[in-house]
Design a protein around this motif. Sequence first.
Motif, PDB file in Angstrom:
ATOM      1  N   LYS A  62    -128.538  33.913  65.763  1.00 41.62           N
ATOM      2  CA  LYS A  62    -129.923  33.451  65.625  1.00 41.62           C
ATOM      3  C   LYS A  62    -130.005  32.011  65.122  1.00 41.62           C
ATOM      4  N   LEU A  63    -128.859  31.394  64.870  1.00 37.72           N
ATOM      5  CA  LEU A  63    -128.821  30.014  64.390  1.00 37.72           C
ATOM      6  C   LEU A  63    -128.686  29.055  65.561  1.00 37.72           C
ATOM      7  N   ASN A  64    -129.152  27.808  65.375  1.00 32.93           N
ATOM      8  CA  ASN A  64    -128.963  26.815  66.429  1.00 32.93           C
ATOM      9  C   ASN A  64    -127.491  26.378  66.438  1.00 32.93           C
ATOM     10  N   ALA A  65    -127.103  25.580  67.407  1.00 32.72           N
ATOM     11  CA  ALA A  65    -125.692  25.213  67.596  1.00 32.72           C
ATOM     12  C   ALA A  65    -125.097  24.522  66.365  1.00 32.72           C
ATOM     13  N   GLU A  66    -125.819  23.588  65.783  1.00 29.03           N
ATOM     14  CA  GLU A  66    -125.309  22.875  64.611  1.00 29.03           C
ATOM     15  C   GLU A  66    -125.174  23.828  63.415  1.00 29.03           C
ATOM     16  N   GLN A  67    -126.178  24.683  63.237  1.00 31.54           N
ATOM     17  CA  GLN A  67    -126.128  25.658  62.150  1.00 31.54           C
ATOM     18  C   GLN A  67    -124.965  26.629  62.349  1.00 31.54           C
ATOM     19  N   GLN A  68    -124.747  27.059  63.592  1.00 32.81           N
ATOM     20  CA  GLN A  68    -123.647  27.978  63.885  1.00 32.81           C
ATOM     21  C   GLN A  68    -122.296  27.358  63.547  1.00 32.81           C
ATOM     22  N   GLN A  69    -122.164  26.076  63.821  1.00 31.59           N
ATOM     23  CA  GLN A  69    -120.899  25.384  63.543  1.00 31.59           C
ATOM     24  C   GLN A  69    -120.616  25.366  62.037  1.00 31.59           C
ATOM     25  N   VAL A  70    -121.620  25.028  61.245  1.00 31.13           N
ATOM     26  CA  VAL A  70    -121.468  25.001  59.788  1.00 31.13           C
ATOM     27  C   VAL A  70    -121.220  26.418  59.275  1.00 31.13           C
ATOM     28  N   TYR A  71    -122.002  27.365  59.790  1.00 31.18           N
ATOM     29  CA  TYR A  71    -121.862  28.755  59.350  1.00 31.18           C
ATOM     30  C   TYR A  71    -120.469  29.301  59.677  1.00 31.18           C
ATOM     31  N   ALA A  72    -119.961  28.989  60.852  1.00 25.17           N
ATOM     32  CA  ALA A  72    -118.650  29.506  61.274  1.00 25.17           C
ATOM     33  C   ALA A  72    -117.559  29.080  60.299  1.00 25.17           C
ATOM     34  N   LYS A  73    -117.582  27.833  59.895  1.00 27.50           N
ATOM     35  CA  LYS A  73    -116.557  27.335  58.958  1.00 27.50           C
ATOM     36  C   LYS A  73    -116.669  28.028  57.606  1.00 27.50           C
ATOM     37  N   LEU A  74    -117.883  28.068  57.067  1.00 30.60           N
ATOM     38  CA  LEU A  74    -118.078  28.681  55.754  1.00 30.60           C
ATOM     39  C   LEU A  74    -117.819  30.184  55.781  1.00 30.60           C
ATOM     40  N   SER A  75    -118.284  30.864  56.811  1.00 30.86           N
ATOM     41  CA  SER A  75    -118.119  32.321  56.857  1.00 30.86           C
ATOM     42  C   SER A  75    -116.657  32.721  57.001  1.00 30.86           C
ATOM     43  N   LYS A  76    -115.884  31.925  57.713  1.00 30.80           N
ATOM     44  CA  LYS A  76    -114.452  32.220  57.863  1.00 30.80           C
ATOM     45  C   LYS A  76    -113.770  32.161  56.500  1.00 30.80           C
ATOM     46  N   GLU A  77    -114.079  31.135  55.723  1.00 30.19           N
ATOM     47  CA  GLU A  77    -113.476  30.985  54.405  1.00 30.19           C
ATOM     48  C   GLU A  77    -113.991  32.055  53.440  1.00 30.19           C
ATOM     49  N   LEU A  78    -115.281  32.371  53.505  1.00 31.46           N
ATOM     50  CA  LEU A  78    -115.838  33.417  52.655  1.00 31.46           C
ATOM     51  C   LEU A  78    -115.189  34.764  52.952  1.00 31.46           C
ATOM     52  N   ALA A  79    -115.048  35.075  54.234  1.00 31.05           N
ATOM     53  CA  ALA A  79    -114.449  36.346  54.639  1.00 31.05           C
ATOM     54  C   ALA A  79    -113.010  36.446  54.143  1.00 31.05           C
ATOM     55  N   PHE A  80    -112.263  35.354  54.250  1.00 34.21           N
ATOM     56  CA  PHE A  80    -110.873  35.329  53.805  1.00 34.21           C
ATOM     57  C   PHE A  80    -110.772  35.676  52.324  1.00 34.21           C
ATOM     58  N   ASP A  81    -111.563  35.017  51.492  1.00 34.21           N
ATOM     59  CA  ASP A  81    -111.471  35.230  50.048  1.00 34.21           C
ATOM     60  C   ASP A  81    -112.038  36.581  49.627  1.00 34.21           C
ATOM     61  N   ALA A  82    -113.144  37.007  50.228  1.00 36.34           N
ATOM     62  CA  ALA A  82    -113.703  38.325  49.898  1.00 36.34           C
ATOM     63  C   ALA A  82    -112.705  39.425  50.257  1.00 36.34           C
ATOM     64  N   GLU A  83    -112.059  39.276  51.395  1.00 37.77           N
ATOM     65  CA  GLU A  83    -111.070  40.269  51.817  1.00 37.77           C
ATOM     66  C   GLU A  83    -109.890  40.320  50.843  1.00 37.77           C
ATOM     67  N   HIS A  84    -109.415  39.167  50.415  1.00 36.22           N
ATOM     68  CA  HIS A  84    -108.297  39.140  49.470  1.00 36.22           C
ATOM     69  C   HIS A  84    -108.667  39.772  48.134  1.00 36.22           C
ATOM     70  N   ILE A  85    -109.876  39.533  47.668  1.00 34.86           N
ATOM     71  CA  ILE A  85    -110.325  40.145  46.413  1.00 34.86           C
ATOM     72  C   ILE A  85    -110.388  41.663  46.587  1.00 34.86           C
ATOM     73  N   SER A  86    -110.804  42.112  47.778  1.00 39.72           N
ATOM     74  CA  SER A  86    -110.952  43.549  48.026  1.00 39.72           C
ATOM     75  C   SER A  86    -109.625  44.275  48.231  1.00 39.72           C
ATOM     76  N   GLU A  87    -108.534  43.546  48.334  1.00 39.02           N
ATOM     77  CA  GLU A  87    -107.230  44.152  48.586  1.00 39.02           C
ATOM     78  C   GLU A  87    -106.401  44.384  47.332  1.00 39.02           C
ATOM     79  N   THR A  88    -106.910  43.986  46.181  1.00 37.06           N
ATOM     80  CA  THR A  88    -106.122  44.105  44.958  1.00 37.06           C
ATOM     81  C   THR A  88    -107.018  44.407  43.760  1.00 37.06           C
ATOM     82  N   GLU A  89    -106.405  44.979  42.727  1.00 39.64           N
ATOM     83  CA  GLU A  89    -107.100  45.159  41.452  1.00 39.64           C
ATOM     84  C   GLU A  89    -106.559  44.180  40.410  1.00 39.64           C
ATOM     85  N   ASP A  90    -105.663  43.292  40.845  1.00 36.74           N
ATOM     86  CA  ASP A  90    -105.077  42.276  39.967  1.00 36.74           C
ATOM     87  C   ASP A  90    -106.125  41.193  39.710  1.00 36.74           C
TER      88      ASP A  90
END
Length: 192
Positions: free
Chosen positions: A93-121
Motif C-alpha cells: 500500500k506504500l508508494n515506490a519510494e516509501q516501499q524502498q525505505v520500508y524494505a531496508k528498515l523492515s529487513k533489519e528489523l526482522a533480522f534483529d527481532a528474529e534473533h531476540i526470539s531465538e534465545t533467552e540469553d
Amino acid sequence: MKTLKIAASIVFISLSNLAFSQHDHHASAHQKAETQREIKDLGKVDNAVREQIDKALQSYFEVKNALVATDGKLAKQKAKALSQLLKSIESSKLNAEQQQVYAKLSKELAFDAEHISETEDVAHQKDHFADLSKNMFQLVKVFKANASPVYYDYCPMAFNNKGGYWVSEQKEIANPYFGNKMLKCGSVKEAL
C-alpha cells in the motif's frame, strides 16, 4: 641507556593510548551521526500501514519492557510476536519510494527481532535490541506512525561506554540495557 629505553616506552604507551582514545571517539561520533541521520519526507503514508507500524511499535515496547525486567524468556516470547506483526505490514500500500525505505528498515528489523526470539540469553538479546531500536525509531519517524508520543532515549554507559539507544512509550527513563542495576541511567534525546 636505560633511561632512554624507559622514556621511549613511555612515549610509545602514551601515543598508543592517544590513538586508542581517538579511535573510540571516532566510533562514538560515527554512531551519533548515524543515529541522527535524517531521511527525507516520504509524503502521505497509507493510514492502514501507519496503524500496522504503530501496532508493531506497541509490540516493540513489550520486548523493551521485558529487557528492562531482565526477563530473557519473556523477551523471547514478545520478540516472536513482534516478528509476526512486522511480517503482516502491508507494504504494497506504500508508494515506490516509501516501499524502498520500508524494505531496508523492515529487513533489519526482522533480522534483529528474529534473533531476540531465538534465545533467552539477555546479553545476546540486548545486542540485537540496540539495532532493533535504532531501526524502529527510524521506521516510526519516517512513516509518522506513532499514535501517541514516543521518546528516543540514550544511555552513554551501555555497551562498555559506547552508548545505546532505545524507544520508549514514557518520558521517564527505564533502561533496558541495565535493568534494575541502573534503571534511571539515560536521557531523552528526541521526542515524536
